[in-house]
Design an enzyme around this catalytic site. Sequence first.
Site, PDB file in Angstrom:
ATOM      1  CD  GLU A  31      98.901  55.752  44.314  1.00  0.00           C
ATOM      2  OE1 GLU A  31      98.122  56.760  44.399  1.00  0.00           O
ATOM      3  OE2 GLU A  31      98.710  54.736  44.919  1.00  0.00           O
ATOM      4  CG  HIS A  77      93.208  57.723  44.236  1.00  0.00           C
ATOM      5  ND1 HIS A  77      92.048  57.348  44.785  1.00  0.00           N
ATOM      6  CD2 HIS A  77      93.985  56.878  44.643  1.00  0.00           C
ATOM      7  CE1 HIS A  77      92.215  56.197  45.595  1.00  0.00           C
ATOM      8  NE2 HIS A  77      93.458  55.921  45.324  1.00  0.00           N
ATOM      9  CE1 TYR A 119      91.141  57.048  49.630  1.00  0.00           C
ATOM     10  CE2 TYR A 119      92.601  57.634  51.450  1.00  0.00           C
ATOM     11  CZ  TYR A 119      92.452  56.952  50.456  1.00  0.00           C
ATOM     12  OH  TYR A 119      93.149  55.966  49.964  1.00  0.00           O
ATOM     13  CD  GLU A 130      92.449  53.177  48.264  1.00  0.00           C
ATOM     14  OE1 GLU A 130      93.266  52.165  47.576  1.00  0.00           O
ATOM     15  OE2 GLU A 130      92.784  54.249  48.026  1.00  0.00           O
TER      16      GLU A 130
END
Length: 361
Positions: free
Chosen positions: A179, A182, A193, A202
Amino acid sequence: MSVPHTCLHCAVPPYMLHELARRGSDRQREWALRTLAADATIRQARAVNAKERGSSPREGADALAAVTSTTPKPNRIIRDGQSAWELTGLPRLRSEGEGPTGDPAVDEAYDGLGDTWTFWWEVFSRESIDDENMPLRGVVHFGEEFDNAFWDGRRMVFGDGDGELFLRFTRSLDVIGHELAHGVIEDEAGLEYWGQSGALNEHVADVAGSLVRQYKLGQDAAAADWLIGADLRGDEFDGDALRSMKAPGTAYDDAALGKDPQPRHWKDYVRTWDDNGGVHINSGIPNHAFYLLATNLGGTAWGRPGRIWFETLRHPRLRKTATMRQFAQLTHQVARRRYGASSAEAGAVLQAWEDVGVKWP
Ligand SMILES: [Zn+2]
């Protein structure tokens, strides 16, 4: 009740929650719908935060810090979500330098954010997410039976899970590392995205998440499990993890959550409108390439493979809309320049991409 759209940068991908809403028991459907509804709200908040961060001076970017040469330290703040669905006005539970509280969610979040900070600093000399030592904020106990964790552009938010399929989300260091990555990806490359660039976004987050954990455990590529989210499985979860970089498509096969849909080869690329064009699905292809590279080269994966990937992420020629082939070519170019055109590293990069069907003339 209609099922809302996908959550950006949530640990549990939307298709797992959609399956749970469709196939689960009444209670499980309730958890899934509640989580999906919260995810939709989060997505909007994230867009606002990203905009604000872009237009104002960054927090934590202390002008003095730039001229002093002291070793930087993380700045962590953990707040109590109080089982509500709000992210503002929350009481502090633990700040930087304070001792453990005894609440495992608080202490795991504090430690996980610290381990992630240490990884970026010690391996890549990067000060926090933005390289300007942005404070690492965490919110624990968010919502009720919230089956997710997410980065909203400003903070990392953790649900407690439902206790049966998913346990509290602070348990998983690779998910925390994923996380926070990102934020780094947004800062360095801004990979859009959607579709292939989204799957690369991802993918890089999974690589970082796995490397944070491997670094913490001192594991080399051969010893690592290459799983994402293994530690947040409850007793009812049928499988090993949310995703497997070693064997995409085999992470789980569950009566309520469905089966892991990730491909590991370009020939099985999934064309879909769901999940932002399959961002959590097709990331299996580059994930497997990175796994092959790291295990073929041997040694620690955050060493040569991690270095090549991070340099690629920062490369001025990496476009926001990069395809997998463009990304792959750039990793090869970086490896050639860094280690030599006929080096083992450059050869292994080429071989890894070829093995997952990503080729160029
Ligand atoms: Zn993600």
